[in-house]
Design a protein around this motif. Structure first.
Motif, PDB file in Angstrom:
ATOM      1  N   CYS A   1     -23.727  41.561  15.507  1.00 47.13           N
ATOM      2  CA  CYS A   1     -22.628  40.752  16.054  1.00 47.13           C
ATOM      3  C   CYS A   1     -22.049  41.399  17.306  1.00 47.13           C
ATOM      4  O   CYS A   1     -21.901  42.619  17.389  1.00 47.13           O
ATOM      5  CB  CYS A   1     -21.558  40.618  14.977  1.00 47.13           C
ATOM      6  SG  CYS A   1     -20.106  39.699  15.510  1.00 47.13           S
TER       7      CYS A   1
ATOM      8  N   HIS B   1     -19.042  41.323  18.256  1.00 44.04           N
ATOM      9  CA  HIS B   1     -17.658  41.757  18.087  1.00 44.04           C
ATOM     10  C   HIS B   1     -17.574  43.237  17.738  1.00 44.04           C
ATOM     11  O   HIS B   1     -17.127  44.051  18.537  1.00 44.04           O
ATOM     12  CB  HIS B   1     -16.974  40.885  17.018  1.00 44.04           C
ATOM     13  CG  HIS B   1     -15.534  41.239  16.818  1.00 44.04           C
ATOM     14  ND1 HIS B   1     -15.005  41.429  15.559  1.00 44.04           N
ATOM     15  CD2 HIS B   1     -14.530  41.435  17.686  1.00 44.04           C
ATOM     16  CE1 HIS B   1     -13.717  41.746  15.686  1.00 44.04           C
ATOM     17  NE2 HIS B   1     -13.400  41.740  16.979  1.00 44.04           N
ATOM     18  N   ARG B   2     -18.061  43.618  16.557  1.00 41.64           N
ATOM     19  CA  ARG B   2     -18.051  45.030  16.156  1.00 41.64           C
ATOM     20  C   ARG B   2     -19.423  45.508  15.693  1.00 41.64           C
ATOM     21  O   ARG B   2     -19.553  46.579  15.134  1.00 41.64           O
ATOM     22  CB  ARG B   2     -17.027  45.282  15.042  1.00 41.64           C
ATOM     23  CG  ARG B   2     -15.584  45.214  15.476  1.00 41.64           C
ATOM     24  CD  ARG B   2     -15.185  46.329  16.442  1.00 41.64           C
ATOM     25  NE  ARG B   2     -13.809  46.185  16.830  1.00 41.64           N
ATOM     26  CZ  ARG B   2     -13.367  45.437  17.849  1.00 41.64           C
ATOM     27  NH1 ARG B   2     -14.245  44.747  18.579  1.00 41.64           N
ATOM     28  NH2 ARG B   2     -12.095  45.352  18.124  1.00 41.64           N
ATOM     29  N   GLY B   3     -20.412  44.634  15.863  1.00 44.32           N
ATOM     30  CA  GLY B   3     -21.771  45.094  15.570  1.00 44.32           C
ATOM     31  C   GLY B   3     -22.212  44.977  14.144  1.00 44.32           C
ATOM     32  O   GLY B   3     -23.226  45.585  13.765  1.00 44.32           O
ATOM     33  N   ALA B   4     -21.491  44.213  13.323  1.00 45.10           N
ATOM     34  CA  ALA B   4     -21.977  44.035  11.940  1.00 45.10           C
ATOM     35  C   ALA B   4     -23.326  43.331  11.957  1.00 45.10           C
ATOM     36  O   ALA B   4     -23.637  42.568  12.871  1.00 45.10           O
ATOM     37  CB  ALA B   4     -20.966  43.223  11.132  1.00 45.10           C
TER      38      ALA B   4
ATOM     39  N   CYS C   1     -20.928  35.690  11.161  1.00 43.74           N
ATOM     40  CA  CYS C   1     -20.740  37.098  10.829  1.00 43.74           C
ATOM     41  C   CYS C   1     -19.831  37.241   9.616  1.00 43.74           C
ATOM     42  O   CYS C   1     -18.781  36.590   9.522  1.00 43.74           O
ATOM     43  CB  CYS C   1     -20.151  37.849  12.030  1.00 43.74           C
ATOM     44  SG  CYS C   1     -19.916  39.605  11.693  1.00 43.74           S
TER      45      CYS C   1
ATOM     46  N   TYR D   1     -17.998  39.718   8.811  1.00 48.17           N
ATOM     47  CA  TYR D   1     -16.843  40.617   8.989  1.00 48.17           C
ATOM     48  C   TYR D   1     -15.601  39.829   9.432  1.00 48.17           C
ATOM     49  O   TYR D   1     -14.631  39.689   8.683  1.00 48.17           O
ATOM     50  CB  TYR D   1     -17.230  41.702  10.000  1.00 48.17           C
ATOM     51  CG  TYR D   1     -16.365  42.961   9.992  1.00 48.17           C
ATOM     52  CD1 TYR D   1     -15.207  43.050   9.216  1.00 48.17           C
ATOM     53  CD2 TYR D   1     -16.705  44.066  10.768  1.00 48.17           C
ATOM     54  CE1 TYR D   1     -14.425  44.193   9.221  1.00 48.17           C
ATOM     55  CE2 TYR D   1     -15.936  45.229  10.777  1.00 48.17           C
ATOM     56  CZ  TYR D   1     -14.787  45.281  10.006  1.00 48.17           C
ATOM     57  OH  TYR D   1     -14.026  46.410  10.011  1.00 48.17           O
ATOM     58  N   HIS D   2     -15.601  39.264  10.654  1.00 49.45           N
ATOM     59  CA  HIS D   2     -14.432  38.516  11.123  1.00 49.45           C
ATOM     60  C   HIS D   2     -14.745  37.042  11.386  1.00 49.45           C
ATOM     61  O   HIS D   2     -13.908  36.301  11.865  1.00 49.45           O
ATOM     62  CB  HIS D   2     -13.869  39.129  12.407  1.00 49.45           C
ATOM     63  CG  HIS D   2     -13.610  40.597  12.321  1.00 49.45           C
ATOM     64  ND1 HIS D   2     -14.561  41.541  12.667  1.00 49.45           N
ATOM     65  CD2 HIS D   2     -12.521  41.300  11.913  1.00 49.45           C
ATOM     66  CE1 HIS D   2     -14.069  42.762  12.478  1.00 49.45           C
ATOM     67  NE2 HIS D   2     -12.846  42.648  12.021  1.00 49.45           N
ATOM     68  N   GLY D   3     -16.004  36.663  11.162  1.00 49.06           N
ATOM     69  CA  GLY D   3     -16.331  35.240  11.191  1.00 49.06           C
ATOM     70  C   GLY D   3     -16.821  34.686  12.524  1.00 49.06           C
ATOM     71  O   GLY D   3     -16.922  33.468  12.670  1.00 49.06           O
ATOM     72  N   TRP D   4     -17.132  35.521  13.511  1.00 51.25           N
ATOM     73  CA  TRP D   4     -17.707  34.976  14.744  1.00 51.25           C
ATOM     74  C   TRP D   4     -19.007  34.248  14.370  1.00 51.25           C
ATOM     75  O   TRP D   4     -19.797  34.748  13.545  1.00 51.25           O
ATOM     76  CB  TRP D   4     -18.022  36.081  15.752  1.00 51.25           C
ATOM     77  CG  TRP D   4     -16.807  36.629  16.450  1.00 51.25           C
ATOM     78  CD1 TRP D   4     -15.527  36.654  15.991  1.00 51.25           C
ATOM     79  CD2 TRP D   4     -16.780  37.252  17.752  1.00 51.25           C
ATOM     80  NE1 TRP D   4     -14.693  37.254  16.910  1.00 51.25           N
ATOM     81  CE2 TRP D   4     -15.444  37.629  17.999  1.00 51.25           C
ATOM     82  CE3 TRP D   4     -17.740  37.536  18.714  1.00 51.25           C
ATOM     83  CZ2 TRP D   4     -15.048  38.264  19.183  1.00 51.25           C
ATOM     84  CZ3 TRP D   4     -17.357  38.171  19.894  1.00 51.25           C
ATOM     85  CH2 TRP D   4     -16.019  38.525  20.126  1.00 51.25           C
TER      86      TRP D   4
HETATM   87 FE1  FES Z   1     -18.735  40.243  13.571  1.00 44.66          FE
HETATM   88 FE2  FES Z   1     -16.247  41.142  13.763  1.00 44.66          FE
HETATM   89  S1  FES Z   1     -18.065  42.291  13.548  1.00 44.66           S
HETATM   90  S2  FES Z   1     -16.947  39.112  13.696  1.00 44.66           S
END
Ligand code: FES
Ligand code: FE
Length: 448
Positions: A77, A79-82, A97, A99-102
């Motif tokens: 992702c 955003h933070r790489g999940a 994603c 983690y935060h839903g992107w």
């Molecule tokens: Fe994917 Fe935050 S790491 S939405």
């Protein structure tokens, strides 16, 4: 044949295989500069179909988007790489994603950001946060390759003289070959180059490593195998195909029965004849086994299995491909597929699957033999003293190539040589900026 204009690469330091600094350099100098195999079009036939795959230590999603275009997307992702997708395969229009839903569509565009305006303000540009991916993606007869190198040559140019041999296998049917099922995935405790080197042209190990299954008759009557093996200079060829690629061809001598098109069912012959040139048709009719490696880590093998019982029993062939994807200096993820031409009748598919599983499959007798040796190499070279030594790659160093029919590449009429392995490592050494006298890679800053 020389490395960086210095001297012939007839030896290679063991550190090339077992030193972690060398391995870290490979991830950039080899795996970010070449074309890497990532999957097959027949694995993702309809929009939304995807598989997740390694490109060395990077993980990618190979997906057919809504427009039918094959995309290769970095599975992380923005955003933070999940990790975005945790499944091996599936079908989806979007990846969300955890983690935060992107949320991204299957072309890699960022489509949804929870509370986007409240969190990031009105100027947030979703267009700047699409998934990353290799700049080059291309296919060759249903084989999907990708490259992180924006300057990489077109795929067909990169395949070079190997393309003709690949075409004889993967381009012989009117449609792309079909997978027998999902790939098997196994962790192998050895360096990724060990398997690639074996497939690129190692006919030398057969009569020692695999003598038991051969004597048991997995390829047919062992007396015929002995006879063929003992005529090493006649039906064998090693082909140096450029860019580190190599092919080894073992043909059946003229006085033996030569099953038409490697023994594939007669109903497939008209389309094979249509799609192959004269030399490719001849190659596939006289073939006992052909295998090779597309540098760095994509291997293929086409095998004929003659039955016991002479002409009355039908021969069986199969196509097998595998990827040697590095996980560490001494750990390799091995993905392996079986393939059949789409028009194959059910009974032939069943016979081909059985033939593959008992030989060149992780549960097959050939893999059991090979993996025992390959994992022992990792253990025997773990110590720093062992790593001070060099391996000898001088086999066949005095040989001259000869033209052979219409076969492309530098064709050597021998079997037990190391011409293909040498070519593979010369390409590797050039990319790595390998210093043979020091037995290590040169640093980027060296000489400044
Ligand atoms: Fe994917 Fe935050 S790491 S939405
Ligand atoms: Fe083997």
């Amino acid at each position: 044949m020389t490395v960086a204009g210095e001297r012939p690469l007839t030896t290679l330091g063991r550190r090339a295989f077992w030193d972690r600094d060398v391995y870290r350099a490979e991830l950039t100098r080899v795996f970010r500069t070449t074309w890497l195999f990532v999957g097959l079009e027949s694995e993702i036939p309809t929009p939304g179909d995807y598989v997740t795959r390694p490109m060395a230590e990077d993980r990618v999603i190979v997906v057919r988007d809504e427009e039918g275009v094959v995309r290769v997307l970095l599975n992380t992702c923005r955003h933070r790489g999940a990790q975005l997708c945790s499944a091996d395969a599936g079908n989806t229009s979007h990846f969300r994603c955890s983690y935060h839903g992107w949320t991204y569509n299957n072309a890699g565009d960022l489509r949804g950001v929870p509370e986007m305006r409240e969190v990031y303000g009105k100027d947030f540009d979703r267009g700047e946060h699409g998934l990353l991916g290799p700049p080059k993606v291309d296919t060759f007869h249903g084989l999907i390759f990708a490259s992180w190198n924006p300057e990489a040559p077109p795929l067909v140019d990169y395949l070079g003289d190997a393309a003709w041999y690949l075409e004889a296998i993967f381009g012989r049917a009117d449609q792309n070959l079909e997978i027998m099922g999902p790939p098997s995935r196994n962790m192998v405790g050895t360096n990724w180059k060990v398997g690639a080197e074996n497939y690129v042209g190692d006919g030398y190990h057969l009569s020692t490593t695999h003598q038991i299954p051969i004597r048991m008759g997995v390829f047919g009557d062992p007396r015929a195998m002995d006879d063929i093996e003992n005529r090493r200079a006649d039906p064998f060829h090693c082909v140096v195909a450029g860019n580190g690629h190599g092919v080894r061809v073992q043909q059946i001598p003229m006085e033996y029965p030569r099953p038409t098109f490697v023994g594939y069912p007669e109903q497939l012959w008209p389309e094979f004849e249509r799609n192959l040139d004269t030399d490719q048709r001849d190659l596939m009719t006289g073939l006992a086994v052909m295998h090779g490696n597309i540098f760095p880590n994509f291997s293929f093998i086409e095998v004929l299995q003659m039955p016991w019982g002479g002409a009355a029993a039908a021969p069986t062939a199969y196509t097998h491909i595998r990827l040697w994807s590095p996980l560490d200096v001494d750990r390799t993820e091995m993905l392996a597929w079986g393939l059949v031409p789409p028009g194959s009748p059910p009974e032939y598919r069943a016979a081909a699957r059985k033939a593959l599983i008992r030989t060149n499959h992780v549960s097959g007798s050939f893999d059991v033999d090979d993996l025992q040796n390959w994992t022992s190499m990792a253990e025997a070279n773990a110590g720093v003293t062992a790593q001070t030594d060099v391996f000898n790659y001088a086999g066949g160093a005095d040989l001259e190539p000869a033209s052979y029919r219409g076969w492309p590449g530098r064709v050597y009429g021998v079997d037990h040589s190391e011409v293909n392995q040498r070519h593979m490592y010369e390409t590797w050494a050039e990319l790595m900026d390998w210093d043979p006298s020091l037995g290590r890679v040169r640093d980027a800053t060296e000489g400044e």
